[in-house]
Design an enzyme around this catalytic site. Sequence first.
Site, PDB file in Angstrom:
ATOM      1  CG  ASP A   1       9.324   7.224  -4.812  1.00 45.87           C
ATOM      2  OD1 ASP A   1      10.034   7.664  -3.887  1.00 45.87           O
ATOM      3  OD2 ASP A   1       8.187   6.748  -4.628  1.00 45.87           O
TER       4      ASP A   1
ATOM      5  CD  GLU B   1      -2.944   0.873   2.318  1.00 44.88           C
ATOM      6  OE1 GLU B   1      -4.129   1.078   2.064  1.00 44.88           O
ATOM      7  OE2 GLU B   1      -2.532   0.522   3.434  1.00 44.88           O
TER       8      GLU B   1
ATOM      9  CB  SER C   1      -1.239   2.356  -6.167  1.00 48.28           C
ATOM     10  OG  SER C   1       0.068   2.000  -5.755  1.00 48.28           O
TER      11      SER C   1
HETATM   12  N1  LIG Z   1       5.260  -6.403  -9.256  1.00 46.34           N
HETATM   13  C1  LIG Z   1       5.282  -6.528  -7.933  1.00 46.34           C
HETATM   14  N2  LIG Z   1       5.544  -7.721  -7.364  1.00 46.34           N
HETATM   15  C2  LIG Z   1       5.530  -7.863  -6.011  1.00 46.34           C
HETATM   16  N3  LIG Z   1       5.268  -6.855  -5.151  1.00 46.34           N
HETATM   17  C3  LIG Z   1       5.001  -5.642  -5.665  1.00 46.34           C
HETATM   18  C4  LIG Z   1       4.985  -5.413  -7.073  1.00 46.34           C
HETATM   19  N4  LIG Z   1       4.696  -4.113  -7.300  1.00 46.34           N
HETATM   20  C5  LIG Z   1       4.541  -3.544  -6.080  1.00 46.34           C
HETATM   21  N5  LIG Z   1       4.725  -4.451  -5.093  1.00 46.34           N
HETATM   22  C6  LIG Z   1       4.637  -4.203  -3.638  1.00 46.34           C
HETATM   23  O1  LIG Z   1       3.705  -3.161  -3.398  1.00 46.34           O
HETATM   24  C7  LIG Z   1       4.357  -2.040  -2.775  1.00 46.34           C
HETATM   25  C8  LIG Z   1       3.747  -0.727  -3.260  1.00 46.34           C
HETATM   26  O2  LIG Z   1       3.847  -0.656  -4.684  1.00 46.34           O
HETATM   27  P1  LIG Z   1       4.131   0.706  -5.461  1.00 46.34           P
HETATM   28  O3  LIG Z   1       5.448   1.240  -4.947  1.00 46.34           O
HETATM   29  O4  LIG Z   1       4.042   0.446  -6.916  1.00 46.34           O
HETATM   30  O5  LIG Z   1       2.944   1.631  -4.968  1.00 46.34           O
HETATM   31  P2  LIG Z   1       2.937   3.145  -4.493  1.00 46.34           P
HETATM   32  O6  LIG Z   1       1.542   3.460  -4.101  1.00 46.34           O
HETATM   33  O7  LIG Z   1       3.506   4.022  -5.546  1.00 46.34           O
HETATM   34  O8  LIG Z   1       3.912   3.115  -3.223  1.00 46.34           O
HETATM   35  P3  LIG Z   1       4.785   4.271  -2.571  1.00 46.34           P
HETATM   36  O9  LIG Z   1       3.898   5.432  -2.296  1.00 46.34           O
HETATM   37  O10 LIG Z   1       5.336   3.633  -1.298  1.00 46.34           O
HETATM   38  O11 LIG Z   1       5.895   4.590  -3.541  1.00 46.34           O
HETATM   39  C9  LIG Z   1       5.845  -2.220  -3.123  1.00 46.34           C
HETATM   40  O12 LIG Z   1       6.680  -1.630  -2.173  1.00 46.34           O
HETATM   41  C10 LIG Z   1       5.984  -3.742  -3.125  1.00 46.34           C
HETATM   42  O13 LIG Z   1       6.160  -4.241  -1.819  1.00 46.34           O
END
Ligand SMILES: Nc1ncnc2c1ncn2[C@@H]1O[C@H](COP(=O)(O)OP(=O)(O)OP(=O)(O)O)[C@@H](O)[C@H]1O
Length: 510
Positions: free
Chosen positions: A222, A79, A83
């Site tokens: 990031d 989370e 997203s």
């Molecule tokens: N392809 C993947 N396979 C496994 N785990 C994933 C994958 N993509 C994302 N995750 C998990 O989900 C978490 C959050 O994903 P993501 O960084 O894309 O979202 P975000 O909302 O942009 O997060 P943040 O605000 O922390 O940068 C990641 O830190 C990871 O642990």
Amino acid sequence: MSSVVTKQSEKLDASKQAADVDDIDECEATDIDEEKSDKYEMMESRADVPEQDREEMEEIINVFDGLENQYKLMEKIGEGTFSSVYKAEDLKYYDYINDWDIDSKGLTNQPTLEGSSNEGAISPIKRKPKFVAIKKIYATSSPMRILNELEILYLLRGIDTIAPLITALRNEDQVLLILPYYQHTDFRQFYSNFSYKEMSAYFRCLFSALTACEAMQVMHRDIKPSNFLFNVERKHGVLVDFGLAEHCSLPVPKNCPCASSDTANLARESYKDYEPALGYVKNDTRPSKRANRAGTRGFRAPEVLLKCPVQTTKIDIWSAGVILLSFLTKRFPMFNSKDDVDALMEIACIFGKNEMRQVAALHGCAFETNVTTLTEKRVNFRKLILWASCGSASIYKEKLMHKPSIEESVCLDFLERCLELDCNKRITACEAMAHDFLYLDDPTFPFSFQRNDANLDKPRFNSPSMENDSTETTQHFSRILKDGEDNDSSMQEISDLKRKRPSDSIDGNL
Ligand SMILES: Nc1ncnc2c1ncn2[C@@H]1O[C@H](COP(=O)(O)OP(=O)(O)OP(=O)(O)O)[C@@H](O)[C@H]1O
């Protein structure tokens, strides 16, 4: 281009597939009815899934009609600010060509194409379940921002250290990105006990991803451990989350001294003549300095903190350097400031006031502080690392007396090049790929170790024209994200997009 992509990634025609693929289709056809009768069955089977996550997954299934026939949502795995990410089983994996799947490389479990031999295909019974990560982008994200992420993922397709986009789905304001699921190890479990060789493997993958971004002039913005999914056993990592990524080739006003070598040199010299005026201007009419500061606290480069309007891919190199500093000092997070001023002070604690004044001048700012504990000169990185990681003064003193090993020296040199305050002097990702540190786990290092320098100045992947790609991708995805379409037609677009895997089209078929 979109029609070509469609052709390449078309769902495999059952008649063209091997018998075992037909078999599995039939099985699935019967399964689908059963699944429809209770679309939430799979979540009920997982008692360990928290109630709230279960509700969120139910909502996704309700919003995306038919999704449960494609993916079996299993659990929430992440989370973030923008997203939520869920793990799901890809129920139709074996119906498609999955060139993006690094696990399948060299295996014969892919469906066969017309005219190709089916020898060695794995029977349905042996097929392992395959998983994807479903990233649900919050509806509060602007369509342009989502489009940007899709566009950049499309641009960076075909690189095994960058998570590729398998497909994207939209229903009204709800958007899902489907990515391969990567089994990885939580950074907190390994950062404090990694050897230099292991760090080398980690950063070779990370810098391979950054080299690709650099070649495409894409700033990730990031870079941090949770966005680099590293599998400790396989020694392989992939970069995810291009939600804040940005093209640095976009025209920007070059109104920062760092932007040209003449003004940068002038700034580096003139900072010495700067006389701080005590107090502040009461009615300051100067426009405030504005620049993109997107990123995560603790990982922002000095030029981001100093609001430089001409940021480049070097900002990601700084963030990678901060990760390396965490490994070496065994401290995570390394920096933990609440705001940009605090963040600059944290950096100043290491680099000293003198270098901070220089870097501030390089971006048209002045650095002044009345904090008496700050020193003029920087702290030596080796001393800082030993101090932070040794635990006791006596061990610190003893270690300091020893000459650093070759591995330590190479690593410290790499760290200094990444954590260079002056972005113009900071190492590029491509240059970093030529640094010995990234080859410490080579069995011949350092004796007969020889890098293959011939290829180091070239990006290690096909680089389609960014301009053309970018335009076509923008058109392609903006249609999907366009507001005001009725539900049916937008879902149709979405199903057209289904399985248009960017990597399918990279190998010369465009
Ligand atoms: N392809 C993947 N396979 C496994 N785990 C994933 C994958 N993509 C994302 N995750 C998990 O989900 C978490 C959050 O994903 P993501 O960084 O894309 O979202 P975000 O909302 O942009 O997060 P943040 O605000 O922390 O940068 C990641 O830190 C990871 O642990």
